[in-house]
Design an enzyme around this catalytic site. Structure first.
Site, short mmCIF file in Angstrom:
data_model
loop_
_atom_site.label_atom_id
_atom_site.label_comp_id
_atom_site.label_asym_id
_atom_site.label_seq_id
_atom_site.Cartn_x
_atom_site.Cartn_y
_atom_site.Cartn_z
N GLU A 274 48.39 -80.28 -57.53
CA GLU A 274 48.18 -81.33 -56.69
C GLU A 274 47.73 -82.57 -57.54
OE1 GLU A 274 45.90 -78.83 -55.47
OE2 GLU A 274 47.46 -77.69 -54.75
N ASP B 227 41.10 -73.41 -55.92
CA ASP B 227 40.80 -73.86 -57.35
C ASP B 227 41.04 -75.42 -57.20
OD1 ASP B 227 40.21 -74.24 -59.97
OD2 ASP B 227 41.84 -73.20 -60.94
N HIS B 228 39.85 -76.03 -56.98
CA HIS B 228 39.91 -77.67 -56.93
C HIS B 228 39.00 -78.14 -57.77
CE1 HIS B 228 42.25 -78.90 -53.28
NE2 HIS B 228 42.95 -77.81 -53.67
N ASN C 76 43.57 -83.00 -57.93
CA ASN C 76 42.56 -82.47 -59.03
C ASN C 76 42.97 -82.50 -60.35
OD1 ASN C 76 41.51 -80.59 -56.78
ND2 ASN C 76 43.44 -80.01 -56.71
#
Length: 321
Positions: free
Chosen positions: A107, A37-38, A110
């Site tokens: 992260e 999921d980016h 994102n």
């Protein structure tokens, strides 16, 4: 015997291609699937980043058997946890009980897009813990009001709840995240075959719960081509989680991996078509105690040959572990 899964890697393929890939994985006999999921790819050479939840909704309709899972969603910055709870409940209904919600602390790559800054690691874990509390409260039904250290929820209710709630997994990389996962998760997620992560999870309440690992592989009948592709698109994986969580975009990953050589990648990622190399890499996860292992075939344009080879040779060999 661990279950063997397939990864819909949203960083390396467009949305229609990803659906074709997961349909092929179901047909090939993979036991489950996971989806990244980016908002950005790790490296520009990967070239994609469609919205994972739209892809998952389409996958739920295009498949009939294979379980689906986020690996992983960050429920703290781009997405408010109340919205993640709604998305997960809807996915469980669309998939008729085949969905699991994998969560992580995120992260910078994102999460920076919404302009809220990037908190320190210990703050991110605090936010994740509070987010899971909110998601579980909404899963329980009824009206939810929450005013916490990091999130507010005003008069929220999930109007479409499945009878069987989606299990929640939490990604771990060290002692603090293992403690959190042990307390709040139904399963644990890791990207390295480290027994100590599962042991720490067990110490904090995870005994008997599934452990799901992920392993990049690069199948090709031409091993040199496989190594070159893995180096071009996946050398970021050698950086380690403390680094990978902090860099803000593909240019940063390109600079950070400037001196990673193809031979370095080949030592970390099985490349080519030698079954023994792939089986040995999976065995590391199995021997560490992981009950499920999701494979990532590197290269969006190289999924169909991999799926055909996996069905004919790789999956039968792995099921002999």
């Amino acid at each position: 015997m661990p279950q063997i899964g397939y990864t819909m890697m949203t960083e390396q393929a467009g949305p229609r291609e990803l659906i074709d890939h997961v349909v092929g994985a179901e047909q090939a006999g993979f036991d489950f699937s996971v989806t990244s999921d980016h908002y950005f790819p790790w490296l520009a050479s990967q070239g994609h980043a469609p919205y994972a939840w739209s892809v998952l909704g389409a996958a739920a309709q295009a498949t009939s058997r294979i379980p689906l899972m986020t690996y992983v969603t960050c429920p703290t910055t781009r997405y408010h946890p109340a919205v993640v709870a709604q998305k997960a409940a809807t996915m469980q209904l669309l998939s008729e009980g085949r969905f699991r919600l994998g969560l992580g602390s995120g992260e910078n790559l994102n999460e920076h897009v919404v302009g809220g800054g990037w908190p320190a690691a210990h703050v991110r874990l605090e936010m994740l813990e509070e987010a899971v509390e909110i998601i579980r409260a909404l899963f329980a039904g009824g009206n939810v009001n929450h005013h916490g250290a990091h999130f507010d929820v005003e008069n929220a209710t999930l109007w479409d709840l499945p009878d069987e709630l989606p299990p929640i997994g939490v990604a771990v990389s060290g002692d603090r995240s293992c403690e959190l996962a042990g307390h709040v998760a139904d399963l644990v997620i890791a990207t390295e075959p480290k027994r100590e992560l599962l042991d720490a999870f067990d110490r904090h309440g995870g005994v008997g719960k599934p452990g799901i690992g992920q392993l990049p592989v690069c199948y090709d009948t031409d091993r040199d081509a496989a190594i070159a592709r893995a180096h071009d698109q996946f050398r970021w994986a050698l950086g380690g989680w403390p680094l990978n969580a902090e860099l803000p975009g593909p240019p940063g990953f390109a600079v950070a991996t400037e001196y990673v050589r193809p031979e370095d990648v080949a030592r970390s990622i099985p490349c080519g078509d030698n079954l023994d190399d792939f089986v040995a890499a999976v065995r590391l996860y199995a021997e560490a105690g992981f009950t499920e292992i999701a494979l990532v075939q590197v290269g969006g344009d190289h999924q169909r040959p991999f799926l055909d080879w996996a069905e004919a040779k790789l999956l039968p060999a792995l099921r002999e572990l």
